[in-house]
Design a protein around this motif. Structure first.
Motif, PDB file in Angstrom:
ATOM      1  N   LEU A  52     -18.149  -2.931  -0.342  1.00 53.75           N
ATOM      2  CA  LEU A  52     -16.881  -2.615  -0.999  1.00 53.75           C
ATOM      3  C   LEU A  52     -16.115  -3.906  -1.284  1.00 53.75           C
ATOM      4  O   LEU A  52     -15.890  -4.718  -0.393  1.00 53.75           O
ATOM      5  N   LEU A  99      -8.836   0.973  -1.492  1.00 53.38           N
ATOM      6  CA  LEU A  99      -8.191  -0.227  -0.954  1.00 53.38           C
ATOM      7  C   LEU A  99      -6.754  -0.367  -1.440  1.00 53.38           C
ATOM      8  O   LEU A  99      -6.231  -1.475  -1.560  1.00 53.38           O
ATOM      9  N   LYS A 145      -5.810   0.792   4.558  1.00 54.27           N
ATOM     10  CA  LYS A 145      -7.179   0.955   4.063  1.00 54.27           C
ATOM     11  C   LYS A 145      -7.908  -0.379   4.024  1.00 54.27           C
ATOM     12  O   LYS A 145      -9.095  -0.461   4.371  1.00 54.27           O
ATOM     13  N   ALA A 178     -11.269  -1.284   6.146  1.00 52.80           N
ATOM     14  CA  ALA A 178     -12.463  -1.717   5.420  1.00 52.80           C
ATOM     15  C   ALA A 178     -12.931  -3.076   5.926  1.00 52.80           C
ATOM     16  O   ALA A 178     -14.135  -3.311   6.104  1.00 52.80           O
ATOM     17  N   ARG A 194     -14.903  -2.991   9.225  1.00 54.80           N
ATOM     18  CA  ARG A 194     -16.277  -2.467   9.174  1.00 54.80           C
ATOM     19  C   ARG A 194     -17.296  -3.569   8.877  1.00 54.80           C
ATOM     20  O   ARG A 194     -18.490  -3.342   8.994  1.00 54.80           O
ATOM     21  N   ILE A 228     -12.837  -8.124   3.474  1.00 57.09           N
ATOM     22  CA  ILE A 228     -13.485  -7.497   2.331  1.00 57.09           C
ATOM     23  C   ILE A 228     -13.736  -8.550   1.264  1.00 57.09           C
ATOM     24  O   ILE A 228     -13.054  -9.570   1.202  1.00 57.09           O
TER      25      ILE A 228
END
Length: 228
Positions: free
Chosen positions: A161, A171, A176, A180, A183, A189
């Motif tokens: 992502l 996002l 969010k 993200a 993860r 990100i």
């Protein structure tokens, strides 16, 4: 260099990198903030045939950027969703690539860059439709690379992502984005520039001994497990 769908997100970042040393043609629905030095061709890969007369006689770099992110439980997906994802991500790409192939093979050396997703190699819930469509791209790219070697190189980038307009609904607030980021082993990100840098490398002579590969630019998600 010809970018299909390169007026925002990864495509825009890539056009900004390439314009320094190349003539760049962007075929897209919108012109967005494209630099004046970039040739824009109004084009919707989903509904139109590209105007070949607006392109150079030889194309030494081709990138197909349009895609979709449909993340829903399999039991709730209609067959039309699978068909649409396959068309947007794969069939439309094949149609454009076939139409440009004579110009690509006319170049002394050429590089094709396509896009997949980390979800092809790493099973993820709710990704059945997009993973199937992107998986088709990975198989296609390897076969095409074999068929057109040594004159045309074909490689694939499989991001996780990434913070682009396409992923905005996943996002669109700080919570969010934080979830993200957590993860991913690198705890952040990806940005459009992160992916564009890899695409620019694969288009360049610096990658002249690379073809038929899938590159996971994904913050370590596809190979590392550090959250256990």
């Amino acid at each position: 260099m010809v970018l299909i769908g390169g007026s925002y997100g990864i495509g825009y970042a890539l056009s900004e990198l390439l314009k320094r040393e190349h003539n760049v043609y962007v075929a897209s629905r919108t012109i967005s903030n494209l630099d004046a030095s970039i040739h824009h061709i109004p084009f919707d890969a989903h509904t139109q045939e590209i105007n070949l007369e607006m392109l150079p006689n030889t194309i030494d770099g081709f990138v197909f950027l349009p895609g979709s992110i449909n993340l829903r439980p399999f039991k709730g997906l209609k067959i039309e969703t699978f068909e649409e994802d396959l068309k947007v991500n794969f069939i439309d790409m094949v149609k454009v690539l076939q139409s440009l192939l004579p110009k690509i093979t006319a170049a002394q050396q050429a590089s094709i860059v396509l896009f997949s997703t980390v979800a092809v190699g790493t099973g993820m819930p709710f990704h059945t439709s997009v993973a199937a469509a992107k998986g088709a791209i990975e198989g296609f790219a390897k076969a095409l690379a074999a068929e057109y070697a040594p004159k045309v190189r074909v490689n694939v980038i499989a991001p996780s992502l990434t913070d682009t307009p396409l992923a905005d609904k996943f996002l669109n607030n700080d919570v969010k984005k934080e979830k993200a980021a957590e993860r991913h082993p690198l705890k952040k990100i990806g940005t459009a520039k992160d992916i564009a840098e890899m695409a620019a490398f694969l288009l360049s002579d610096k990658s002249s001994w690379i073809t038929g590969q899938v590159f996971h630019v994904d913050g370590g998600m596809s190979t590392l497990s550090v959250n256990a």
